[in-house]
Design a protein around this motif. Structure first.
Motif, PDB file in Angstrom:
ATOM      1  N   THR A  83      -6.925  -2.399 -15.209  1.00 16.36           N
ATOM      2  CA  THR A  83      -5.482  -2.294 -14.950  1.00 16.36           C
ATOM      3  C   THR A  83      -4.801  -1.430 -15.995  1.00 16.36           C
ATOM      4  O   THR A  83      -3.969  -0.575 -15.666  1.00 16.36           O
ATOM      5  N   ASP A  87      -2.924   2.202 -15.497  1.00 16.48           N
ATOM      6  CA  ASP A  87      -1.579   2.483 -16.002  1.00 16.48           C
ATOM      7  C   ASP A  87      -1.556   3.734 -16.875  1.00 16.48           C
ATOM      8  O   ASP A  87      -0.584   4.493 -16.864  1.00 16.48           O
ATOM      9  N   LYS A  92       4.359   7.365 -13.808  1.00 11.55           N
ATOM     10  CA  LYS A  92       5.421   6.770 -12.993  1.00 11.55           C
ATOM     11  C   LYS A  92       5.993   7.843 -12.061  1.00 11.55           C
ATOM     12  O   LYS A  92       6.360   8.922 -12.492  1.00 11.55           O
ATOM     13  N   ARG A  97       0.067   7.140  -8.950  1.00  8.43           N
ATOM     14  CA  ARG A  97       0.774   5.862  -8.769  1.00  8.43           C
ATOM     15  C   ARG A  97       1.035   5.625  -7.288  1.00  8.43           C
ATOM     16  O   ARG A  97       0.883   4.507  -6.788  1.00  8.43           O
ATOM     17  N   ALA A  98       1.416   6.668  -6.560  1.00 13.41           N
ATOM     18  CA  ALA A  98       1.672   6.522  -5.120  1.00 13.41           C
ATOM     19  C   ALA A  98       0.394   6.100  -4.396  1.00 13.41           C
ATOM     20  O   ALA A  98       0.435   5.235  -3.499  1.00 13.41           O
ATOM     21  N   ASP A 101      -0.283   2.456  -5.261  1.00 14.21           N
ATOM     22  CA  ASP A 101       0.679   1.613  -4.537  1.00 14.21           C
ATOM     23  C   ASP A 101       0.300   1.504  -3.064  1.00 14.21           C
ATOM     24  O   ASP A 101       0.405   0.423  -2.466  1.00 14.21           O
ATOM     25  N   SER A 102      -0.168   2.597  -2.482  1.00 17.41           N
ATOM     26  CA  SER A 102      -0.605   2.579  -1.086  1.00 17.41           C
ATOM     27  C   SER A 102      -1.796   1.638  -0.913  1.00 17.41           C
ATOM     28  O   SER A 102      -1.859   0.866   0.056  1.00 17.41           O
ATOM     29  N   ASP A 104      -2.476  -0.939  -2.784  1.00 12.08           N
ATOM     30  CA  ASP A 104      -1.941  -2.298  -2.903  1.00 12.08           C
ATOM     31  C   ASP A 104      -1.220  -2.716  -1.625  1.00 12.08           C
ATOM     32  O   ASP A 104      -1.397  -3.843  -1.142  1.00 12.08           O
ATOM     33  N   ASP A 105      -0.406  -1.817  -1.078  1.00  8.08           N
ATOM     34  CA  ASP A 105       0.333  -2.120   0.152  1.00  8.08           C
ATOM     35  C   ASP A 105      -0.599  -2.416   1.320  1.00  8.08           C
ATOM     36  O   ASP A 105      -0.251  -3.164   2.232  1.00  8.08           O
TER      37      ASP A 105
END
Length: 116
Positions: A83, A87, A92, A97-98, A101-102, A104-105
């Protein structure tokens, strides 16, 4: 003495761990027994993406293999968690990051844990 002999034998093909309970031997199959296939699955997806982007087969293999090799080397060189490494790599508002996030989504982490 027997345990030491067995451990030495197992360590010839990698590093082994000692567990006190049989349930951990069975559970390890989903991590280290099947795990290489999960890594190859991810590598294959990245290879397909690189090819789709126009990289040659050779260049795709180099990019993917070096990416995995470098990430594992960083992971093994210190005690930072994956993790924290994510990071450090993901700016950011950036594309990394996108992408994370995808994933994770789309519950990729949960799917991997379920598979294991």
């Amino acid at each position: 003495v027997e345990l030491l002999m067995i451990r030495n034998l197992l360590d010839t093909t990698g590093e082994s761990i000692h567990v006190e309970n049989q349930k951990f031997i069975d559970a390890s199959t989903g991590i280290s027994g099947s795990g290489p296939a999960y890594v190859f699955y991810f590598m294959n997806s990245m290879l397909e993406a690189a090819l789709k982007m126009g990289f040659s087969e050779h260049d795709s293999r180099v990019l993917v293999s070096q990416t995995f090799e470098g990430a594992v080397e960083l992971f093994n060189q210190n005690d930072l968690s994956p993790t924290l490494w994510m990071d450090r790599v993901a700016s950011k508002g950036g594309t990394t990051r996108a992408a994370l996030d995808s994933m994770d989504d789309n519950n990729v982490k949960e799917l991997i844990k379920e598979a294991a």
